[in-house]
Design an enzyme around this catalytic site. Structure first.
Site, short mmCIF file in Angstrom:
data_model
loop_
_atom_site.label_atom_id
_atom_site.label_comp_id
_atom_site.label_asym_id
_atom_site.label_seq_id
_atom_site.Cartn_x
_atom_site.Cartn_y
_atom_site.Cartn_z
N SER A 144 0.69 -1.10 0.04
CA SER A 144 0.08 0.04 -0.08
C SER A 144 1.09 1.11 -0.04
O SER A 144 2.16 1.06 0.45
CB SER A 144 -0.93 0.04 1.29
N TYR A 167 -1.14 -1.22 10.03
CA TYR A 167 -0.80 -1.26 8.51
C TYR A 167 0.31 -0.77 8.02
O TYR A 167 0.97 -1.37 7.31
CB TYR A 167 -2.10 -0.40 8.18
N1 LIG Z 1 -9.11 -1.49 -0.45
C1 LIG Z 1 -8.08 -0.55 -0.58
O1 LIG Z 1 -8.41 0.50 -0.28
C2 LIG Z 1 -6.73 -1.18 -0.63
C3 LIG Z 1 -5.58 -0.28 -0.85
C4 LIG Z 1 -4.29 -0.46 -0.83
C5 LIG Z 1 -4.06 -1.71 -0.76
N2 LIG Z 1 -4.91 -2.77 -0.36
C6 LIG Z 1 -4.28 -4.22 -0.13
O2 LIG Z 1 -5.06 -5.08 -1.00
C7 LIG Z 1 -5.25 -6.27 -0.26
C8 LIG Z 1 -6.85 -6.52 -0.57
O3 LIG Z 1 -7.66 -5.69 0.15
P1 LIG Z 1 -9.24 -5.54 -0.02
O4 LIG Z 1 -9.64 -4.11 0.53
O5 LIG Z 1 -9.53 -6.09 -1.32
O6 LIG Z 1 -9.53 -6.46 1.24
P2 LIG Z 1 -11.20 -6.92 1.79
O7 LIG Z 1 -11.09 -6.77 3.06
O8 LIG Z 1 -12.08 -6.51 0.70
O9 LIG Z 1 -10.85 -8.62 1.37
C9 LIG Z 1 -10.10 -9.19 2.04
C10 LIG Z 1 -10.16 -10.68 1.67
O10 LIG Z 1 -9.14 -11.74 2.37
C11 LIG Z 1 -9.94 -12.85 2.95
N3 LIG Z 1 -9.36 -13.29 4.15
C12 LIG Z 1 -9.19 -12.66 5.44
N4 LIG Z 1 -8.34 -13.46 6.22
C13 LIG Z 1 -7.82 -14.31 5.46
C14 LIG Z 1 -7.00 -15.48 5.85
N5 LIG Z 1 -6.36 -15.62 6.84
N6 LIG Z 1 -6.58 -16.30 4.68
C15 LIG Z 1 -7.22 -16.11 3.39
N7 LIG Z 1 -8.14 -15.19 3.18
C16 LIG Z 1 -8.33 -14.43 4.21
C17 LIG Z 1 -11.44 -12.08 3.22
O11 LIG Z 1 -12.21 -13.38 3.75
C18 LIG Z 1 -11.43 -11.29 1.99
O12 LIG Z 1 -12.42 -12.10 0.97
C19 LIG Z 1 -4.65 -5.99 0.96
O13 LIG Z 1 -3.56 -6.57 1.02
C20 LIG Z 1 -4.96 -4.60 1.17
O14 LIG Z 1 -4.20 -4.13 2.41
C21 LIG Z 1 -6.26 -2.33 -0.27
#
Ligand SMILES: NC(=O)c1ccc[n+]([C@@H]2O[C@H](COP(=O)([O-])OP(=O)(O)OC[C@H]3O[C@@H](n4cnc5c(N)ncnc54)[C@H](O)[C@@H]3O)[C@@H](O)[C@H]2O)c1
Length: 255
Positions: A144, A167
């Site tokens: 991120s 984070y």
């Molecule tokens: N959404 C954002 O704004 C954003 C921005 C920058 C980076 N990211 C990164 O992108 C990635 C995805 O983010 P997101 O917003 O789509 O997340 P999200 O919360 O929408 O989805 C996360 C998924 O991970 C699964 N999960 C949780 N614990 C788990 C485990 N122990 N084993 C396997 N699966 C598991 C959940 O069931 C869920 O389907 C993350 O690494 C996040 O830090 C997101």
């Protein structure tokens, strides 16, 4: 179509989530085979029905369990005979995640680091062992912008959320682990890279968005689809000699 992934087998952890689902569709749209690996069995079933593609396979996976990762690798290897890429994309957090830094307990800090950074490490380690035997492999981990820059706390003023301290530690750790693994596997034909998106649009408060967008260069906060080009590029041969790198995709917010 962005690029022909030529039936590459791509495992996406956390594939049922906000970005994960978008990544799943993008890989399928570009002729890849997707294995959605998520801890949430119910969401996996829903996704299977929703997407309904012969090139979609699902496995229940907990990124914090070595047994679970080994079993997922085993079942994908059995079904497809190979794995081309792992997308480290799950987002585990405990029930107290997201507190203001002054209220985060030592236990909560450690638990969130264990779940997320620990889980990313375990996936990198276990897949690297498999990839080494296979003779090639590609790991793309989600970091991120908050892994490369300190939070802009001012954009969170007047909102009920913050940029969690865990984070910052987790995502900077993911970038450095990526470089560590890339160097460790010198000569083994393995790649490790990460993507650092800015915030992703998801019905955020308009006042927050206004402040966030004023610090971006053209679009403002990005849609989830805006990250897929970078992901597909890193999966594809077009990025063959990019290794140990972090690509920031944030419309210049971090400048
Ligand atoms: N959404 C954002 O704004 C954003 C921005 C920058 C980076 N990211 C990164 O992108 C990635 C995805 O983010 P997101 O917003 O789509 O997340 P999200 O919360 O929408 O989805 C996360 C998924 O991970 C699964 N999960 C949780 N614990 C788990 C485990 N122990 N084993 C396997 N699966 C598991 C959940 O069931 C869920 O389907 C993350 O690494 C996040 O830090 C997101």
């Amino acid at each position: 179509m962005f690029t022909d992934l030529q039936k590459k087998v791509v495992i996406i952890t956390g594939g049922c989530g906000l970005l994960g689902k978008t990544f799943v569709k993008a890989v399928l749209d570009n002729k890849g085979i997707v294995v959605v690996a998520d801890i949430n069995a119910e969401q996996l079933e829903k996704l299977k029905v929703e997407i309904n593609s012969p090139d979609l396979f699902t496995v229940v996976l907990d990124i914090t369990s070595e047994t679970s990762i080994k079993s997922a690798i085993g079942s994908v290897q059995k079904k497809y005979g190979k794995i081309d890429a792992l997308i480290n994309n799950a987002y585990p957090r405990n029930k107290n995640y997201g507190n203001d830094v002054e209220k985060v307990t030592y236990q909560d800090f450690c638990e969130n680091i264990d779940l997320h950074l620990g889980g990313y490490f375990l996936c990198m380690q276990q897949f690297a062992l498999f990839f080494k035997q296979q003779g090639y492999g590609n790991v793309i981990s989600m970091s991120s912008i908050y892994g490369v820059m300190p939070p802009r706390f001012e954009v969170y003023e007047d909102t009920d959320f913050t940029m969690p301290v865990e984070y910052a530690a987790i995502k900077s750790g993911v970038i450095h682990l990526t470089k560590y693994f890339a160097k460790y596997y010198k000569g083994k034909n393995l790649r490790f890279n990460c993507i650092s998106p800015g915030g992703i649009l998801n019905n955020q408060d308009v006042r927050f968005l206004r402040k966030y967008n004023s610090l971006s260069l053209n679009k403002g906060m990005l849609d989830r689809e805006d990250i897929t080009g970078t992901l597909l590029f890193l999966i594809s041969e077009a990025s063959q000699y990019i290794n140990g790198q972090n690509i920031v995709v944030d419309d210049g917010f971090s400048l």
